[in-house]
Design a protein around this motif. Structure first.
Motif, PDB file in Angstrom:
ATOM      1  N   PHE A  10      29.246  25.485  76.139  1.00 52.39           N
ATOM      2  CA  PHE A  10      29.871  24.937  77.218  1.00 52.39           C
ATOM      3  C   PHE A  10      30.900  24.090  76.898  1.00 52.39           C
ATOM      4  N   ASP A  11      31.837  23.862  78.006  1.00 55.13           N
ATOM      5  CA  ASP A  11      32.969  22.753  77.497  1.00 55.13           C
ATOM      6  C   ASP A  11      32.614  21.900  78.529  1.00 55.13           C
ATOM      7  N   THR A  12      32.881  20.433  77.917  1.00 53.42           N
ATOM      8  CA  THR A  12      32.824  19.276  78.735  1.00 53.42           C
ATOM      9  C   THR A  12      34.016  18.939  79.613  1.00 53.42           C
ATOM     10  N   PRO A  13      33.934  18.143  80.511  1.00 52.67           N
ATOM     11  CA  PRO A  13      35.156  18.121  81.292  1.00 52.67           C
ATOM     12  C   PRO A  13      36.334  17.704  80.581  1.00 52.67           C
ATOM     13  N   ASN A  14      36.518  16.984  79.489  1.00 48.71           N
ATOM     14  CA  ASN A  14      37.536  16.675  78.564  1.00 48.71           C
ATOM     15  C   ASN A  14      37.946  17.755  77.543  1.00 48.71           C
ATOM     16  N   GLY A  15      37.217  18.810  77.781  1.00 53.14           N
ATOM     17  CA  GLY A  15      37.842  19.947  76.705  1.00 53.14           C
ATOM     18  C   GLY A  15      37.067  19.892  75.294  1.00 53.14           C
ATOM     19  N   HIS A  16      35.852  19.376  75.505  1.00 53.92           N
ATOM     20  CA  HIS A  16      35.136  19.673  74.015  1.00 53.92           C
ATOM     21  C   HIS A  16      34.043  20.387  73.908  1.00 53.92           C
ATOM     22  N   ARG A  17      34.181  21.292  72.883  1.00 52.81           N
ATOM     23  CA  ARG A  17      33.098  22.574  72.964  1.00 52.81           C
ATOM     24  C   ARG A  17      31.669  22.023  72.379  1.00 52.81           C
ATOM     25  N   TRP A  18      30.742  22.348  73.162  1.00 53.36           N
ATOM     26  CA  TRP A  18      29.258  21.732  72.994  1.00 53.36           C
ATOM     27  C   TRP A  18      28.573  22.973  73.082  1.00 53.36           C
ATOM     28  N   GLU A  19      27.082  23.006  72.460  1.00 52.88           N
ATOM     29  CA  GLU A  19      26.170  23.996  72.393  1.00 52.88           C
ATOM     30  C   GLU A  19      24.860  23.154  72.438  1.00 52.88           C
ATOM     31  N   LEU A  20      23.688  23.928  73.241  1.00 61.81           N
ATOM     32  CA  LEU A  20      22.500  23.439  72.947  1.00 61.81           C
ATOM     33  C   LEU A  20      21.733  24.733  72.361  1.00 61.81           C
ATOM     34  N   VAL A  21      20.830  24.019  71.425  1.00 60.10           N
ATOM     35  CA  VAL A  21      19.988  25.094  70.617  1.00 60.10           C
ATOM     36  C   VAL A  21      18.480  24.431  70.881  1.00 60.10           C
ATOM     37  N   TRP A  22      17.404  25.565  70.321  1.00 60.15           N
ATOM     38  CA  TRP A  22      16.164  25.146  70.408  1.00 60.15           C
ATOM     39  C   TRP A  22      15.464  25.705  68.898  1.00 60.15           C
ATOM     40  N   ASP A  23      15.851  26.907  68.563  1.00 60.10           N
ATOM     41  CA  ASP A  23      15.360  27.400  67.110  1.00 60.10           C
ATOM     42  C   ASP A  23      16.314  27.144  66.235  1.00 60.10           C
ATOM     43  N   VAL A  24      15.864  26.456  65.010  1.00 58.14           N
ATOM     44  CA  VAL A  24      16.547  25.986  64.104  1.00 58.14           C
ATOM     45  C   VAL A  24      15.888  26.192  62.860  1.00 58.14           C
ATOM     46  N   ALA A  25      16.600  26.420  61.758  1.00 58.63           N
ATOM     47  CA  ALA A  25      16.001  26.604  60.389  1.00 58.63           C
ATOM     48  C   ALA A  25      15.892  25.414  59.391  1.00 58.63           C
ATOM     49  N   ARG A  26      14.713  25.516  58.951  1.00 60.33           N
ATOM     50  CA  ARG A  26      14.524  24.188  57.723  1.00 60.33           C
ATOM     51  C   ARG A  26      15.334  24.571  56.560  1.00 60.33           C
ATOM     52  N   ALA A  27      15.459  23.518  55.935  1.00 59.61           N
ATOM     53  CA  ALA A  27      16.488  23.585  54.753  1.00 59.61           C
ATOM     54  C   ALA A  27      15.273  24.146  53.446  1.00 59.61           C
ATOM     55  N   SER A  28      15.940  25.053  53.029  1.00 58.35           N
ATOM     56  CA  SER A  28      15.169  25.875  51.650  1.00 58.35           C
ATOM     57  C   SER A  28      15.477  24.943  50.528  1.00 58.35           C
ATOM     58  N   VAL A  29      14.519  24.004  50.155  1.00 52.41           N
ATOM     59  CA  VAL A  29      14.965  23.077  48.869  1.00 52.41           C
ATOM     60  C   VAL A  29      14.393  23.602  47.767  1.00 52.41           C
TER      61      VAL A  29
END
Length: 325
Positions: free
Chosen positions: A110-129
């Motif tokens: 989505f875009d905030t009122p002042n034109g910044h692009r944002w997103e919301l996430v739930w599933d994220v990958a863990r770093a492979s170390v």
């Protein structure tokens, strides 16, 4: 009207920075701030700090101009993602769903009122170390790097906004941000700048006035160093290797964090904070409001006053006569 808080957002997941010098920007973040590269995909490089466990907290993307690509916030559950997506959709600011990107799954943009692009996430990958990079401290994301003055994690980011009050109101009412501190006109009628969080930090993001007829601009991205001495060591390292320092080390009045500001090779302003500053645990905490006449103290509690560039410069660039009040 219900006063029950919205607690669906959990943390800042990552920030995408645009850079016309991708190779130089990658060198800066790896050699100066000790971030590690987790993946390269097309014109983008994904990086993480050594105490972070997710795939990345920073995405660098080649572009004609410096600036902000997007920011990503992780929610607390798949149900929270659906709730916030529906709430944003109702405001008319939604862009819709994407299937995902390196390091995370389905996301709502989505875009905030002042034109910044944002997103919301739930599933994220863990770093492979790799085994060679794993730490003896099993509660640490990976071994402390032997490069630069390593950042421990991403801390916050700062955006410019033509209408700080409208941006703040959207974030509070739709996403559940809490305004921790603000700068207002001396009569209290207009909000000039705002510091907000969804965590116990004094701010996960800040909004400052936009002096040009522009939207969607980035003021800075900040990383957490963990000690005040790290700022002096980083300033020394930057001076030795030709990285432009803008200001610091010093201490802000707002947030009470120590700071160092520098310019990465792509042209974006980067901050490192040395300590966590103010932590907020009181659920009834009331916004601290500084007046415009108190701004010098709010900006710098100890150290020299901010240079003009701090108030005037954001990315992408704006006309030379643009000024932030």
């Amino acid at each position: 009207m219900s006063t029950e808080p919205i607690l669906d957002l959990a943390q800042l997941a990552h920030v995408e920075i645009l850079t016309p010098d991708l190779e130089g920007s990658v060198r800066f973040f790896t050699a100066m701030l000790g971030l590690s590269v987790t993946e390269r995909r097309g014109d983008s490089t994904y990086l993480r700090a050594y105490e972070e466990r997710q795939h990345h907290s920073l995405k660098l993307t080649r572009a004609p101009q410096a600036g902000l690509g997007h920011v990503s916030w992780r929610v607390r559950s798949s149900e929270a993602l659906e709730r916030r997506a529906a709430a944003i959709e109702a405001t008319g600011r939604g862009r819709g769903w994407i299937e995902g990107d390196a390091g995370h799954g389905r996301a709502y943009q989505f875009d905030t009122p002042n034109g910044h692009r944002w997103e919301l996430v739930w599933d994220v990958a863990r770093a492979s170390v790799p085994a060679a990079e794993q730490s003896g401290l099993i509660n640490r994301g990976s071994r402390r790097p032997a490069a630069g003055i390593p950042a421990r994690r991403i801390d916050h980011y700062n955006l410019t906004a033509p209408d700080v009050g409208a941006e703040r109101d959207f974030l509070v009412s739709t996403l559940g941000f809490m305004e921790r501190e603000a700068v207002v006109t001396d009569d209290g009628a207009v909000t000039i700048a705002s510091w907000l969080s969804v965590t116990n930090l004094s701010h996960d993001l800040a909004l400052v006035p936009e002096g040009a007829s522009a939207t969607g601009r980035l003021h800075h991205v900040c990383f957490y160093g963990g000690t005040n001495e790290a700022l002096f060591d980083l300033a020394d390292l930057c001076r030795e290797h030709g990285i432009a320092l803008e200001h610091g080390p010093g201490r802000h009045g707002i947030g009470k964090t120590t700071f160092l500001y520098m310019m990465e090779p792509g042209g974006n302003r980067i901050e490192m904070v040395g300590d966590a500053g103010a932590l907020i645990f009181d659920p009834t905490f009331e916004t601290v409001r500084w007046t415009a006449s108190q701004l010098p103290t709010a900006a710098v509690w100890t150290g020299t006053e901010m240079p003009a560039s701090f108030w005037n410069y954001a990315t992408p660039g704006a006309p030379a006569d643009a000024r932030v009040a």
